[in-house]
Design a protein around this motif. Structure first.
Motif, PDB file in Angstrom:
ATOM      1  N   MET A  36       0.905  -1.223   0.098  1.00  0.00           N
ATOM      2  CA  MET A  36      -0.094  -0.222   0.121  1.00  0.00           C
ATOM      3  C   MET A  36       0.909   1.318   0.056  1.00  0.00           C
ATOM      4  O   MET A  36       0.305   2.402  -0.083  1.00  0.00           O
ATOM      5  CB  MET A  36      -1.032   0.103   1.411  1.00  0.00           C
ATOM      6  CG  MET A  36      -1.968  -0.895   1.000  1.00  0.00           C
ATOM      7  SD  MET A  36      -3.138  -0.928  -0.426  1.00  0.00           S
ATOM      8  CE  MET A  36      -2.293  -2.117  -1.443  1.00  0.00           C
ATOM      9  N   LEU A  43      -2.732   1.859  -6.146  1.00  0.00           N
ATOM     10  CA  LEU A  43      -3.906   1.774  -5.232  1.00  0.00           C
ATOM     11  C   LEU A  43      -5.131   1.681  -5.984  1.00  0.00           C
ATOM     12  O   LEU A  43      -6.119   1.006  -5.492  1.00  0.00           O
ATOM     13  CB  LEU A  43      -3.798   3.059  -4.510  1.00  0.00           C
ATOM     14  CG  LEU A  43      -2.677   3.057  -3.216  1.00  0.00           C
ATOM     15  CD1 LEU A  43      -2.525   4.578  -2.654  1.00  0.00           C
ATOM     16  CD2 LEU A  43      -2.829   2.097  -2.217  1.00  0.00           C
ATOM     17  N   VAL A  63      -7.652   8.056  -7.318  1.00  0.00           N
ATOM     18  CA  VAL A  63      -6.917   7.994  -6.273  1.00  0.00           C
ATOM     19  C   VAL A  63      -6.047   9.519  -6.292  1.00  0.00           C
ATOM     20  O   VAL A  63      -5.658   9.803  -7.321  1.00  0.00           O
ATOM     21  CB  VAL A  63      -5.700   7.043  -5.983  1.00  0.00           C
ATOM     22  CG1 VAL A  63      -4.771   7.287  -4.765  1.00  0.00           C
ATOM     23  CG2 VAL A  63      -6.373   5.680  -5.793  1.00  0.00           C
ATOM     24  N   LEU A  89      -9.080   7.934  -1.745  1.00  0.00           N
ATOM     25  CA  LEU A  89      -9.459   6.989  -2.528  1.00  0.00           C
ATOM     26  C   LEU A  89     -10.775   6.927  -2.830  1.00  0.00           C
ATOM     27  O   LEU A  89     -11.600   7.208  -1.785  1.00  0.00           O
ATOM     28  CB  LEU A  89      -8.902   5.745  -1.952  1.00  0.00           C
ATOM     29  CG  LEU A  89      -7.485   5.526  -1.659  1.00  0.00           C
ATOM     30  CD1 LEU A  89      -7.182   5.952  -0.163  1.00  0.00           C
ATOM     31  CD2 LEU A  89      -6.980   4.138  -1.813  1.00  0.00           C
ATOM     32  N   ALA A 107      -5.599   3.426   3.257  1.00  0.00           N
ATOM     33  CA  ALA A 107      -5.324   2.365   2.131  1.00  0.00           C
ATOM     34  C   ALA A 107      -4.868   1.306   2.790  1.00  0.00           C
ATOM     35  O   ALA A 107      -4.521   0.357   1.683  1.00  0.00           O
ATOM     36  CB  ALA A 107      -3.862   3.359   1.525  1.00  0.00           C
ATOM     37  N   LEU A 112      -9.879  -1.438   1.904  1.00  0.00           N
ATOM     38  CA  LEU A 112     -10.186  -1.501   0.583  1.00  0.00           C
ATOM     39  C   LEU A 112     -11.217  -2.444   0.323  1.00  0.00           C
ATOM     40  O   LEU A 112     -12.168  -2.475  -0.342  1.00  0.00           O
ATOM     41  CB  LEU A 112      -8.982  -1.800  -0.545  1.00  0.00           C
ATOM     42  CG  LEU A 112      -7.798  -0.706  -0.258  1.00  0.00           C
ATOM     43  CD1 LEU A 112      -6.886  -0.759  -1.535  1.00  0.00           C
ATOM     44  CD2 LEU A 112      -8.339   0.781  -0.103  1.00  0.00           C
TER      45      LEU A 112
END
Length: 483
Positions: A36, A43, A63, A89, A107, A112
């Motif tokens: 990350m 990302l 991002v 993000l 992140a 995610l």
């Protein structure tokens, strides 16, 4: 800041599929394995992989990373200093034609995954939108010359001391102007931001921007008779920024010029919109030609396609390829190539500003004008705009207008989106026999945008480095409500 403007290579849809292991849907099974700490590009693809694993049919991800530094001074001392760094993000997922958008600043891989699962769950509950969907692969931008746009200054980030020195110089220059009572504030700033967009159709692209700014606000008088005005500049490259002394001096001179303002008389008069605020008129025109407004039927231009809406010698050109300008970009928020186009050509309205959804609603093609935030779906927006300049100076237009109002600032806004009826609070200078007589404030100007725009006369004083290049504009016969 070595590598600050490294945007990385652009890979076409096929190259992405070949080199990053994307399947036919554009998703990759390997993206969640990247550390990350990697780039916005990595990302964004990790987000797409998470979306696929969560059950999305298609998805796009944005991002943004960046850092900014701002310094404010007052009375010769540091008033405020702020440095910020951030990572944002955003993920949009589609289940059929149901869509949802989620965003985060975390992140970590587990975040995610959770983010994608929530987005898919939200999309399943969302109403169907028959116009929602990603671009087809043949619509996507395939290549561009990012270096030609010069969006990023490769020079080193200015130090806090450098920004403080600039702000102090601007403040001192404003205070040196006779009759300036005080400087409300002077500030300098720097920003460096990188954006990457990827979608499951195979598009992947990003770019880096820098900004450098400087401003000052000066005050003349005191108490109820206090008047203020400002000057400032914002550029992509440090070397293009106007001199701090010039900015401070101009702010001071503008404030002093406004001192002693009074209400103008009421009646119908010609009005000259100063170059500083003339772009707002063209902004109303752009809003009315926005595809989202047209699709809703909420625009005073909705039945004007192919009609003359400006004088015959005027055009409005959109050009997102201008170097070192804030509105320039190689692709839009849906991965389509941006393009130079005439929104109005020789006074005639040629088309609407469209993203994919508004284009589908109208049975048209996108113009590559989708804008989006990290946590929002795309919507139509304009990039760099220029209006055809006239042959005469602002001084010539002042002379020709006889008696009327030179507007240098406005507050509030009442615009009827369906009829174009226009009313705004204004201040500036009263003009008698072609000469500036005295400052005025606390008045309202009114008219109808259809009539105003068809008869306006442009000067030749536009600043060529702005994103919206619009000169001073003279309009005959508007209503002024004052004393």
């Amino acid at each position: 800041m070595e590598g600050a403007c490294n945007n990385g290579p652009f890979l076409s849809t096929q190259l992405l599929q070949d080199q990053q292991g994307l399947d036919s849907s554009g998703f990759s099974d390997n993206d969640l394995q990247v550390p990350m700490t990697q780039s916005p590009e990595a990302l964004s693809h990790a987000l797409l992989s998470a979306a696929k694993a969560a059950g999305a049919d298609t998805a796009d991800a944005m991002v943004a990373t960046g850092q900014s530094l701002s310094i404010e001074v007052r009375n010769g001392k540091l008033e405020h200093a702020e440095r910020s760094e951030g990572l944002d993000l955003g993920l949009r997922v589609l289940i059929g034609q149901r869509q949802a958008v989620v965003s985060t600043s975390d992140a970590r891989p587990e975040t995610l995954t959770t983010m994608a699962e929530r987005a898919v769950a939200m999309a399943k509950e969302a109403p169907e939108d028959p116009y929602a969907g990603l671009a087809s692969s043949d619509q996507l931008a395939k290549t561009w010359d990012i270096d030609a746009l010069e969006l990023c200054d490769p020079s080193e980030e200015p130090s806090p001391d450098t920004l403080k020195t600039d702000a102090l110089e601007a403040e001192a220059a404003a205070l040196a102007v006779t009759d300036v009572a005080q400087v409300q504030g002077a500030g300098a700033g720097y920003g460096h931001h990188r954006i990457h967009l990827a979608n499951s159709n195979g598009f992947s692209g990003g770019y880096t921007r820098t900004t450098r700014s400087l401003s000052a606000t000066a005050i003349a008088g005191s108490g109820t008779e206090m008047e203020r005005d400002y000057d400032g500049d914002s550029r992509t490259f440090q070397s293009d920024l106007r001199d701090a002394t010039e900015i401070g001096r101009t702010a001071g001179e503008r404030a002093v010029a406004r001192f002693g303002a009074r209400k103008p008389e009421t009646g119908s008069f010609p009005i000259l919109f100063d170059e500083r605020i003339a772009a707002s008129l063209i902004g109303h025109l752009l809003s009315a030609s926005n595809g989202a407004a047209i699709a809703r039927g909420a625009s005073w231009l909705k039945d004007s396609l192919g009609d003359q809406v400006l004088p015959a010698q005027m055009s409005v050109i959109e050009d997102p390829t201008r170097p070192r300008v804030a509105g320039s970009r190689p692709f839009d928020g849906e991965g389509l190539a941006t393009q130079r186009r005439a929104i109005i050509e020789d006074g005639v309205l040629t088309g609407w500003t469209l993203d994919l959804a508004s284009a589908r609603k109208l049975g048209l093609q996108s113009t590559g004008n989708a804008a989006r935030g990290i946590g929002s779906i795309p919507s139509p927006a304009n990039w760099n705009i220029s209006l055809t300049p006239g042959e005469h100076s602002r001084r010539d237009l002042l002379r020709d207008m006889g008696t009327g109002l030179l507007v240098t600032s406005m507050i509030g806004s009442t615009i009827n989106p369906n009829t174009g009826d226009y009313s705004r609070g204004a201040s500036g200078f009263w003009v008698i026999d072609g000469e500036i007589s005295h400052p005025v404030n606390e008045c309202t100007i009114a008219g109808n945008l259809k009539d105003m725009l068809r008869t306006m006369i442009s000067a030749n004083d536009a600043r060529s480095y702005l994103s919206r290049i619009v000169p001073s504009l003279l309009i005959e016969g508007m209503t002024v409500a004052g004393s």
